[in-house]
Design a protein around this motif. Structure first.
Motif, PDB file in Angstrom:
ATOM      1  N   THR A  45       0.832  -1.198   0.000  1.00  0.00           N
ATOM      2  CA  THR A  45       0.000   0.000   0.000  1.00  0.00           C
ATOM      3  C   THR A  45       0.869   1.252   0.000  1.00  0.00           C
ATOM      4  O   THR A  45       2.084   1.196   0.244  1.00  0.00           O
ATOM      5  N   GLY A  46       0.240   2.373  -0.228  1.00  0.00           N
ATOM      6  CA  GLY A  46       0.952   3.639  -0.158  1.00  0.00           C
ATOM      7  C   GLY A  46       1.578   3.872   1.198  1.00  0.00           C
ATOM      8  O   GLY A  46       2.635   4.500   1.308  1.00  0.00           O
ATOM      9  N   HIS A  69     -12.452   3.536 -17.066  1.00  0.00           N
ATOM     10  CA  HIS A  69     -12.088   4.468 -16.001  1.00  0.00           C
ATOM     11  C   HIS A  69     -10.708   5.042 -16.277  1.00  0.00           C
ATOM     12  O   HIS A  69      -9.996   4.566 -17.168  1.00  0.00           O
ATOM     13  N   VAL A  70     -10.365   6.063 -15.518  1.00  0.00           N
ATOM     14  CA  VAL A  70      -9.100   6.763 -15.693  1.00  0.00           C
ATOM     15  C   VAL A  70      -8.465   6.973 -14.328  1.00  0.00           C
ATOM     16  O   VAL A  70      -9.165   7.291 -13.360  1.00  0.00           O
ATOM     17  N   HIS A  71      -7.164   6.791 -14.248  1.00  0.00           N
ATOM     18  CA  HIS A  71      -6.407   7.162 -13.054  1.00  0.00           C
ATOM     19  C   HIS A  71      -5.644   8.426 -13.433  1.00  0.00           C
ATOM     20  O   HIS A  71      -4.629   8.359 -14.126  1.00  0.00           O
ATOM     21  N   ALA A 128       1.241   5.563  -5.610  1.00  0.00           N
ATOM     22  CA  ALA A 128       0.265   4.642  -5.041  1.00  0.00           C
ATOM     23  C   ALA A 128      -1.164   5.130  -5.180  1.00  0.00           C
ATOM     24  O   ALA A 128      -1.420   6.337  -5.193  1.00  0.00           O
ATOM     25  N   LEU A 129      -2.098   4.178  -5.295  1.00  0.00           N
ATOM     26  CA  LEU A 129      -3.512   4.508  -5.164  1.00  0.00           C
ATOM     27  C   LEU A 129      -3.746   4.941  -3.722  1.00  0.00           C
ATOM     28  O   LEU A 129      -3.152   4.384  -2.793  1.00  0.00           O
ATOM     29  N   LEU A 130      -4.565   5.897  -3.534  1.00  0.00           N
ATOM     30  CA  LEU A 130      -4.830   6.366  -2.168  1.00  0.00           C
ATOM     31  C   LEU A 130      -5.958   5.606  -1.548  1.00  0.00           C
ATOM     32  O   LEU A 130      -6.797   5.065  -2.136  1.00  0.00           O
TER      33      LEU A 130
END
Length: 130
Positions: A45-46, A69-71, A128-130
């Motif tokens: 994880t972040g 979807h978009v990051h 990282a994804l939050l």
């Protein structure tokens, strides 16, 4: 490919970061907050990397889709580890099968649909994804 087979991909694996080690088998599968039939096992994880990157096993049930979807803030790397499916990345279609790796730049629309056997990805995000 049944979900027990997918779960076995993490069995006996250890994830080691500077914050310590964790057994991947003990980490839970979490339902995706937006996509039905998709679950994630958060391996790194972040919090483990000061936000630099995150790594997740992603299992997609047969016929289910991570809809378009978009990051906006993350590059994403998909490594197909089991099953099969199709990815749409910026309008191009790519067949997903074990051994395929796809790099998805931040801000690029993409989607993934699992085939009849389901699909399992090792997805990495930078940052990282939050």
């Amino acid at each position: 490919m049944d979900m027990d087979t997918v779960s076995a991909l993490a069995e006996g694996r250890q994830v080691v970061t500077v914050r310590g080690a964790k057994n991947a088998t003990d980490l839970p599968w979490n339902p995706h907050p937006a996509f039905d039939g998709v679950s994630l096992k958060h391996l790194v994880t972040g919090a483990d990397t000061d936000g630099a990157l995150s790594c997740h096993l992603v299992r997609v049930a047969p016929g289910k889709t991570l809809k378009t979807h978009v990051h906006e803030g993350q590059w994403e790397l998909h490594e197909v580890v089991a099953g099969e499916g199709v990815a749409g990345i910026d309008g191009a279609t790519t067949r997903y099968r074990p051994g395929v790796v796809a790099v998805i730049p931040k801000g690029l629309a993409h989607e993934v649909t699992a085939g009849e056997a389901g699909l399992c990805l090792f997805a990495k995000f930078f940052p990282a994804l939050l």
